[in-house]
Design an enzyme around this catalytic site. Structure first.
Site, short mmCIF file in Angstrom:
data_model
loop_
_atom_site.label_atom_id
_atom_site.label_comp_id
_atom_site.label_asym_id
_atom_site.label_seq_id
_atom_site.Cartn_x
_atom_site.Cartn_y
_atom_site.Cartn_z
N ASP A 251 -3.49 1.01 9.99
CA ASP A 251 -4.68 1.86 10.16
C ASP A 251 -5.18 1.78 11.59
O ASP A 251 -5.78 2.72 12.09
CB ASP A 251 -5.78 1.42 9.19
CG ASP A 251 -5.39 1.75 7.75
OD1 ASP A 251 -4.67 0.94 7.13
OD2 ASP A 251 -5.78 2.83 7.28
N CYS B 239 0.83 -1.21 0.00
CA CYS B 239 0.00 0.00 0.00
C CYS B 239 0.87 1.26 0.00
O CYS B 239 2.00 1.24 -0.51
CB CYS B 239 -1.00 0.01 1.15
SG CYS B 239 -2.37 1.16 0.84
P1 RI2 Z 1 -0.08 6.12 6.89
C1 RI2 Z 1 -3.83 3.38 4.38
O1 RI2 Z 1 -5.21 3.19 4.26
C2 RI2 Z 1 -3.05 2.11 4.14
O2 RI2 Z 1 -3.70 0.96 4.66
C3 RI2 Z 1 -1.79 2.43 4.87
O3 RI2 Z 1 -0.98 1.30 5.12
C4 RI2 Z 1 -2.35 3.05 6.14
O4 RI2 Z 1 -3.46 3.83 5.69
C5 RI2 Z 1 -1.42 3.85 6.97
O5 RI2 Z 1 -0.96 4.97 6.24
P2 RI2 Z 1 -6.08 3.79 2.99
O6 RI2 Z 1 -6.51 5.19 3.42
O7 RI2 Z 1 -0.89 6.76 7.98
O8 RI2 Z 1 -5.26 3.76 1.75
O9 RI2 Z 1 1.18 5.50 7.39
O10 RI2 Z 1 -7.29 2.88 2.93
O11 RI2 Z 1 0.15 7.08 5.73
#
Ligand code: RI2
Length: 318
Positions: free
Chosen positions: A193, A124
């Site tokens: 998350d 991701c």
């Molecule tokens: P940071 C994101 O969720 C991903 O799952 C990623 O690993 C997590 O948030 C943490 O991201 P999405 O919004 O806070 O893409 O480290 O569903 O940037």
């Protein structure tokens, strides 16, 4: 502004657990000026409505309710309307600044766990995980990255752009190729998350499979997560809700409509048990997953003593 930020978070135009937390804090601060009243009660009620709207946008990333809770703490102690307005703005500004600082602190700590010559796999697009990789690179370590595509929203495109711009050699792979390449990898670094009291990590769908492959191949898995990604209510046994997103993200409606016996399932996150997590890097330091309760108690200010019933279930199941 409030409604448009909420909608941007819901549609994932603003995404990433840290970014949505900061966006929500900023939206609450901006909302203060739009509330036209001379009554403290009316102001508080309107701010609570705004807080609820923001929290309702995405259910899984606990960074969102945690940030909103911290900002709304600014209003709870207020005796006057002016104190309440100022309280929100001060708390929001403080949260945003400390959140940005936390990523830098995580980067500095996380980079120590990446060695010269390491091949790192990530999944991701995590600001915190990427910060660790970028910091290691900036320290002159020769590293290489495997980055996944991340169906269905393809956040991997954001990741490979960042890595490319930093000049880091990167292999872009489809999600189903994880196990094929795990033996070429020295370390897995992902974000989170939400983290449960028992150290289970909720992150982008596919993380649990990556963790399983890493475990089987005896490759360490490190999670980079700010302390506000820990979920206080899991102390009570509350499970973290896994967001299921629209079917159209996976299959076009025009095709789905021709397949009456097929239903699309599109969970956005999965749960990696603590057994598959070697280390969680927070701004307070690197901890084993078993220490999640300490973070929730000492850094988020929630402890079991404040609840009048004992925790009956502390596992995060799928
Ligand atoms: P940071 C994101 O969720 C991903 O799952 C990623 O690993 C997590 O948030 C943490 O991201 P999405 O919004 O806070 O893409 O480290 O569903 O940037």
């Amino acid at each position: 502004m409030l409604v448009s930020t909420a909608e941007q978070i819901r549609q994932m135009e603003i995404r990433g657990a840290g970014r949505i937390a900061r966006a929500a804090a900023g939206a609450l601060a901006d909302h203060v000026a739009t509330v036209q009243t001379t009554e403290l009660d009316v102001f508080v009620a309107e701010m609570e409505r705004a807080a609820d709207l923001l929290v309702s946008t995405r259910p899984t990333a606990v960074s969102l309710p945690n940030a909103v809770h911290m900002v709304m703490a600014g209003v709870r102690a207020a005796q006057t309307l002016e104190e309440a307005r100022l309280g929100i703005i001060t708390a929001a500004t403080g949260f945003i600044a400390s959140s940005e600082q936390a990523v830098q602190q995580i980067a500095a700590i996380g980079a120590r766990h990446i060695r010269d010559g390491d091949v790192v796999m990530t999944h991701c697009n995590s600001e915190a995980a990427l910060a660790c990789i970028l910091a290691a690179h900036q320290q002159g370590k020769e590293i290489e990255v495997y980055a996944t595509e991340v169906r269905p929203r393809n956040q991997g495109l954001l990741t490979i752009r960042t890595l490319n711009d930093a000049g880091i050699r990167t292999s872009y792979i489809v999600d189903s190729a994880i196990r094929s390449f795990i033996n070429e990898v020295d370390l897995v670094v992902v974000g989170a998350d939400a983290i449960s009291v028992n150290g289970a990590v909720v992150n982008k769908i596919g993380t649990a499979q990556m963790a399983l492959a890493a475990h089987e191949a005896r490759v360490n898995l490190v999670v980079a997560a700010e302390t506000y990604k820990f979920a206080p209510l899991t102390i009570l046994g509350n499970l973290i809700e896994i967001e299921e997103r629209p079917a159209e993200e996976v299959l076009a409606a025009s095709i789905a409509s021709t397949l009456p016996y097929v239903r699309v399932r599109n969970p956005a996150f999965d749960v990696t048990p603590a057994d598959y997590v070697d280390l969680i890097i927070t701004e307070e330091g690197a901890i084993p997953p078993e220490m999640a309760y300490i973070i929730i108690r000492d850094h988020l200010g929630w402890s079991i003593e404040q609840f009048d019933r004992p925790a009956h279930r502390t596992d995060q199941k799928e």
